[in-house]
Design a protein around this motif. Structure first.
Motif, PDB file in Angstrom:
ATOM      1  N   GLU A 115       0.894  -1.276  -0.012  1.00 57.73           N
ATOM      2  CA  GLU A 115      -0.062  -0.012   0.010  1.00 57.73           C
ATOM      3  C   GLU A 115       0.814   1.398  -0.187  1.00 57.73           C
ATOM      4  OE1 GLU A 115      -2.796   0.124   3.412  1.00 57.73           O
ATOM      5  OE2 GLU A 115      -2.324  -2.125   3.545  1.00 57.73           O
ATOM      6  N   LEU A 116       0.561   2.382  -0.905  1.00 58.71           N
ATOM      7  CA  LEU A 116       1.186   3.364  -0.949  1.00 58.71           C
ATOM      8  C   LEU A 116       0.072   4.586  -0.081  1.00 58.71           C
ATOM      9  CD1 LEU A 116       3.439   5.492  -2.028  1.00 58.71           C
ATOM     10  CD2 LEU A 116       1.897   5.529  -3.941  1.00 58.71           C
ATOM     11  N   ARG A 117       0.742   5.443   0.790  1.00 56.88           N
ATOM     12  CA  ARG A 117      -0.164   6.427   0.958  1.00 56.88           C
ATOM     13  C   ARG A 117       0.897   7.595   1.529  1.00 56.88           C
ATOM     14  NH1 ARG A 117      -1.636   2.864   5.165  1.00 56.88           N
ATOM     15  NH2 ARG A 117      -1.093   3.678   7.216  1.00 56.88           N
ATOM     16  N   SER A 118       0.294   8.592   1.971  1.00 62.46           N
ATOM     17  CA  SER A 118       1.182   9.739   2.414  1.00 62.46           C
ATOM     18  C   SER A 118       0.795  10.040   3.667  1.00 62.46           C
ATOM     19  CB  SER A 118       0.647  11.006   1.454  1.00 62.46           C
ATOM     20  OG  SER A 118       1.302  12.110   2.060  1.00 62.46           O
ATOM     21  N   VAL A 119       1.983  10.195   4.595  1.00 60.73           N
ATOM     22  CA  VAL A 119       1.781  10.344   6.120  1.00 60.73           C
ATOM     23  C   VAL A 119       2.555  11.583   6.397  1.00 60.73           C
ATOM     24  CG1 VAL A 119       2.212   9.341   8.278  1.00 60.73           C
ATOM     25  CG2 VAL A 119       1.324   7.790   6.479  1.00 60.73           C
ATOM     26  N   ARG A 120       1.818  12.475   6.872  1.00 61.21           N
ATOM     27  CA  ARG A 120       2.610  13.717   7.173  1.00 61.21           C
ATOM     28  C   ARG A 120       3.628  14.424   6.205  1.00 61.21           C
ATOM     29  NH1 ARG A 120       4.685  12.141  12.995  1.00 61.21           N
ATOM     30  NH2 ARG A 120       6.036  13.955  13.025  1.00 61.21           N
ATOM     31  N   GLY A 121       3.216  14.237   4.844  1.00 59.01           N
ATOM     32  CA  GLY A 121       4.019  14.576   3.924  1.00 59.01           C
ATOM     33  C   GLY A 121       4.931  13.773   3.180  1.00 59.01           C
ATOM     34  N   PHE A 122       5.182  12.580   3.934  1.00 61.37           N
ATOM     35  CA  PHE A 122       5.878  11.451   3.504  1.00 61.37           C
ATOM     36  C   PHE A 122       5.439  10.498   2.590  1.00 61.37           C
ATOM     37  CE2 PHE A 122       8.436  13.168   7.272  1.00 61.37           C
ATOM     38  CZ  PHE A 122       9.502  13.505   6.754  1.00 61.37           C
ATOM     39  N   ASN A 123       5.923   9.899   1.488  1.00 59.99           N
ATOM     40  CA  ASN A 123       5.604   9.023   0.892  1.00 59.99           C
ATOM     41  C   ASN A 123       5.895   7.540   1.527  1.00 59.99           C
ATOM     42  OD1 ASN A 123       4.216  10.255  -1.155  1.00 59.99           O
ATOM     43  ND2 ASN A 123       6.173  10.994  -2.003  1.00 59.99           N
ATOM     44  N   VAL A 124       4.717   6.906   2.033  1.00 62.14           N
ATOM     45  CA  VAL A 124       4.924   5.683   2.629  1.00 62.14           C
ATOM     46  C   VAL A 124       4.415   4.470   2.110  1.00 62.14           C
ATOM     47  CG1 VAL A 124       4.552   4.595   4.742  1.00 62.14           C
ATOM     48  CG2 VAL A 124       4.730   6.995   4.650  1.00 62.14           C
ATOM     49  N   ALA A 143       6.265   6.656  -7.007  1.00 66.25           N
ATOM     50  CA  ALA A 143       6.412   5.823  -7.891  1.00 66.25           C
ATOM     51  C   ALA A 143       7.847   5.257  -7.650  1.00 66.25           C
ATOM     52  CB  ALA A 143       6.327   6.120  -9.314  1.00 66.25           C
ATOM     53  N   VAL A 144       8.680   6.060  -7.321  1.00 63.65           N
ATOM     54  CA  VAL A 144      10.131   5.563  -7.113  1.00 63.65           C
ATOM     55  C   VAL A 144      10.243   4.846  -5.654  1.00 63.65           C
ATOM     56  CG1 VAL A 144      12.356   6.422  -6.227  1.00 63.65           C
ATOM     57  CG2 VAL A 144      11.190   7.595  -8.043  1.00 63.65           C
ATOM     58  N   VAL A 145       9.363   5.349  -4.803  1.00 58.86           N
ATOM     59  CA  VAL A 145       9.373   4.400  -3.395  1.00 58.86           C
ATOM     60  C   VAL A 145       8.578   3.175  -3.743  1.00 58.86           C
ATOM     61  CG1 VAL A 145       8.690   4.533  -1.076  1.00 58.86           C
ATOM     62  CG2 VAL A 145       9.232   6.718  -2.271  1.00 58.86           C
ATOM     63  N   SER A 146       7.637   2.986  -4.317  1.00 60.25           N
ATOM     64  CA  SER A 146       6.756   1.737  -4.741  1.00 60.25           C
ATOM     65  C   SER A 146       7.679   0.892  -5.309  1.00 60.25           C
ATOM     66  CB  SER A 146       5.564   2.153  -5.353  1.00 60.25           C
ATOM     67  OG  SER A 146       4.806   2.783  -4.936  1.00 60.25           O
ATOM     68  N   GLY A 147       8.201   1.331  -6.392  1.00 58.68           N
ATOM     69  CA  GLY A 147       9.119   0.403  -7.342  1.00 58.68           C
ATOM     70  C   GLY A 147      10.325  -0.134  -6.143  1.00 58.68           C
ATOM     71  N   PHE A 148      10.752   0.566  -5.461  1.00 56.08           N
ATOM     72  CA  PHE A 148      12.014   0.168  -4.910  1.00 56.08           C
ATOM     73  C   PHE A 148      11.617  -0.819  -3.770  1.00 56.08           C
ATOM     74  CE2 PHE A 148      14.486   1.181  -0.743  1.00 56.08           C
ATOM     75  CZ  PHE A 148      15.495   0.676  -1.186  1.00 56.08           C
ATOM     76  N   VAL A 149      10.351  -0.589  -3.245  1.00 50.19           N
ATOM     77  CA  VAL A 149       9.764  -1.538  -2.296  1.00 50.19           C
ATOM     78  C   VAL A 149       9.571  -2.856  -2.949  1.00 50.19           C
ATOM     79  CG1 VAL A 149       7.979  -2.071  -0.409  1.00 50.19           C
ATOM     80  CG2 VAL A 149       9.058   0.004  -0.552  1.00 50.19           C
ATOM     81  N   GLN A 150       8.995  -2.817  -4.263  1.00 50.46           N
ATOM     82  CA  GLN A 150       8.617  -3.970  -5.025  1.00 50.46           C
ATOM     83  C   GLN A 150       9.940  -4.800  -5.234  1.00 50.46           C
ATOM     84  OE1 GLN A 150       5.793  -4.599  -6.476  1.00 50.46           O
ATOM     85  NE2 GLN A 150       6.490  -6.315  -7.988  1.00 50.46           N
ATOM     86  N   ARG A 151      11.075  -4.159  -5.403  1.00 51.04           N
ATOM     87  CA  ARG A 151      12.570  -4.936  -5.487  1.00 51.04           C
ATOM     88  C   ARG A 151      12.834  -5.516  -4.221  1.00 51.04           C
ATOM     89  NH1 ARG A 151      15.126  -6.871  -7.117  1.00 51.04           N
ATOM     90  NH2 ARG A 151      17.101  -6.096  -8.152  1.00 51.04           N
ATOM     91  N   LEU A 152      12.741  -4.869  -3.216  1.00 47.61           N
ATOM     92  CA  LEU A 152      12.856  -5.303  -1.791  1.00 47.61           C
ATOM     93  C   LEU A 152      12.289  -6.353  -1.319  1.00 47.61           C
ATOM     94  CD1 LEU A 152      13.581  -1.949   0.315  1.00 47.61           C
ATOM     95  CD2 LEU A 152      15.348  -3.438  -0.722  1.00 47.61           C
ATOM     96  N   THR A 153      11.206  -6.442  -1.708  1.00 45.29           N
ATOM     97  CA  THR A 153      10.147  -7.508  -1.060  1.00 45.29           C
ATOM     98  C   THR A 153      10.072  -8.756  -1.940  1.00 45.29           C
ATOM     99  OG1 THR A 153       8.159  -6.455  -2.185  1.00 45.29           O
ATOM    100  CG2 THR A 153       8.586  -5.915   0.245  1.00 45.29           C
TER     101      THR A 153
END
Ligand SMILES: [Zn+2]
Length: 268
Positions: free
Chosen positions: A214-223, A242-252
């Motif tokens: 899940e992607l969402r915004s918490v206090r201005g950060f992309n989480v 999109a960068v954070v999502s793609g990165f997590v996809q690679r990590l997981t």
């Protein structure tokens, strides 16, 4: 009224369940107590978010028809006070059934809310830990871009061993790690650099069996909160979603090019 008296009543006060004299006393206390006022604001904010973010289901026409038919039947049988025994039993079992349905519904809503709250808490706690580390200037406790340095350092201080990948060739440079105290336990935080951005990755053993991202915004950060490789992951960054999502996809996902390394030093 003091805090000890006010605190147990604040939740009921937020729900409008407090009688006028006590409500007035609480209001007076809230005006001069920042702690209790914050507690009330927290409850009201949570209620708003539950309304805004929990899925809302509209009953299907078939279900609506069934509920109306049941209500009609109950109404039809209600006026007679002297019902034959069989009827009374039917009425009683109808009530029991309705009670069961209500309980199941309450349980489903409760479970959804609890699961949602648990995830919410981890993501929110991770953002708080990220902010603490950034402001306190202790983003990194073990500075290394070598996963074979960072991973043993973390493993030696935790009761689990987080998977550590270096994805420098994809633009995500491992710059180190640290321990964070999140939700009453020590957890591993991996720190990556992506251009000018820092990405904090919080990793803990997965407590659920479901896979999610899940992607969402918490206090201005992309989480991004995701599960994979037996771990629960939360990445916090000011980099593009999109960068954070793609990165997590690679990590997981299992690194198919070198599966044996994590298998060897993965679980102690
Ligand atoms: Zn107070």
């Amino acid at each position: 009224m003091n805090c000890r008296q006010a605190e147990p009543l604040i939740s009921a006060f937020a729900d409008g369940e407090i009688d006028a004299p006590r409500g007035y006393a609480i209001e007076k206390h809230l005006l001069c107590c920042a702690g209790c006022a914050a507690m009330l604001h927290g409850i009201l904010a949570l209620r708003l978010r539950l309304r805004a973010e929990l899925p809302y289901f509209v009953a299907s026409p078939a279900l609506q028809a069934r509920v109306r038919a049941t209500l009609g039947a109950v109404r039809a049988s209600a006026p007679s006070r002297l019902r034959p025994a069989g009827d009374r039993w039917r009425w009683l079992s109808g009530g029991v059934l309705a009670g069961c349905t209500a309980s199941v519904f309450a349980w489903m809503v409760g479970t959804t809310v609890l699961a949602w709250r648990a995830n919410e808490d981890f993501a929110v706690a991770a953002v708080a830990a990220h902010t603490r580390a950034t402001l306190g200037d202790h983003l990194i406790e073990v500075a290394s871009s070598d996963r074979h340095t960072v991973k043993p350092w973390l493993s030696a201080r935790l009761d689990y061993s987080p998977p550590v990948q270096d994805l420098a060739n994809e633009g995500f440079t491992l710059i180190g790690g640290r321990l964070d105290y999140v939700q009453r336990r020590n957890i591993a935080t991996l720190v990556y650099r992506y251009h000018q951005h820092t990405i904090d990755v919080f990793v803990r053993p997965d407590m659920s069996l479901t896979s999610r991202s899940e992607l969402r915004s918490v206090r201005g950060f992309n989480v991004v909160h995701a599960s994979g490789r037996g771990m629960d992951w939360v990445a916090v960054s000011d980099a593009e979603p999109a960068v954070v999502s793609g990165f997590v996809q690679r990590l997981t996902h299992e690194d198919v090019s070198r599966p044996s390394l994590d298998a060897i030093d993965g679980h102690r």
